[in-house]
Design an enzyme around this catalytic site. Structure first.
Site, PDB file in Angstrom:
ATOM      1  N   ASN A   1       0.798  -1.225   0.000  1.00  0.00           N
ATOM      2  CA  ASN A   1       0.000   0.000   0.000  1.00  0.00           C
ATOM      3  C   ASN A   1       0.837   1.284   0.000  1.00  0.00           C
ATOM      4  O   ASN A   1       0.304   2.365   0.202  1.00  0.00           O
ATOM      5  CB  ASN A   1      -0.983  -0.001   1.176  1.00  0.00           C
ATOM      6  CG  ASN A   1      -0.291   0.040   2.521  1.00  0.00           C
ATOM      7  OD1 ASN A   1       0.904  -0.181   2.622  1.00  0.00           O
ATOM      8  ND2 ASN A   1      -1.050   0.313   3.570  1.00  0.00           N
ATOM      9  N   CYS A   2       2.117   1.176  -0.275  1.00  0.00           N
ATOM     10  CA  CYS A   2       3.030   2.325  -0.298  1.00  0.00           C
ATOM     11  C   CYS A   2       2.994   3.005  -1.670  1.00  0.00           C
ATOM     12  O   CYS A   2       3.127   2.340  -2.700  1.00  0.00           O
ATOM     13  CB  CYS A   2       4.443   1.837   0.016  1.00  0.00           C
ATOM     14  SG  CYS A   2       5.727   3.084  -0.180  1.00  0.00           S
ATOM     15  N   ASP A   3       2.826   4.320  -1.685  1.00  0.00           N
ATOM     16  CA  ASP A   3       2.783   5.068  -2.949  1.00  0.00           C
ATOM     17  C   ASP A   3       4.080   4.945  -3.735  1.00  0.00           C
ATOM     18  O   ASP A   3       4.055   4.855  -4.969  1.00  0.00           O
ATOM     19  CB  ASP A   3       2.482   6.548  -2.689  1.00  0.00           C
ATOM     20  CG  ASP A   3       1.052   6.783  -2.242  1.00  0.00           C
ATOM     21  OD1 ASP A   3       0.186   5.932  -2.519  1.00  0.00           O
ATOM     22  OD2 ASP A   3       0.794   7.829  -1.604  1.00  0.00           O
TER      23      ASP A   3
END
Length: 114
Positions: free
Chosen positions: A9-11
């Site tokens: 879920n890390c940009d």
């Protein structure tokens, strides 16, 4: 084989995946939270990249730590923190077999896969 390590879920992970896909680079994604992380691997990265570089001090997880913990962190305690809370590992960590790179930038990846 190239492996991209991080948290799904890390940009920044999403940007790195998008770059790799667009460049046609075959890779596998290893999510620390879902796939786990072992101490030997983390210690190896720490020796090669430096624990200070590996420890993400810009993230929310680090900022939530008590000040006394942050002030007394050393290699051993940093490894323990990263094993307990993988979000504290700077991401992405890319391993293309011969080189390991922390973080993401178009320029950095272009040079790695030139």
């Amino acid at each position: 084989m190239t492996t991209l390590y991080g948290i799904s879920n890390c940009d920044t992970i999403r940007k790195a995946k998008k770059w790799l896909d667009a460049a046609g680079v075959e890779y596998t994604f290893h999510d620390y939270r879902k796939n786990g992380l072992d101490r030997d691997q983390l210690e190896s990265w720490s020796k090669e990249l430096g624990w200070e570089a590996l420890l993400n001090k810009r993230g929310t997880t680090w900022r939530k730590l008590p000040d006394d913990v942050k002030a007394s962190v050393d290699e051993s305690s940093a490894i323990e923190l990263m094993l307990e809370q993988p979000a504290m590992i700077k991401r992405p960590l890319l391993d293309n077999g011969s080189t390991k790179a922390l973080g993401f930038s178009d320029k950095q990846y272009s040079e790695l896969f030139a």
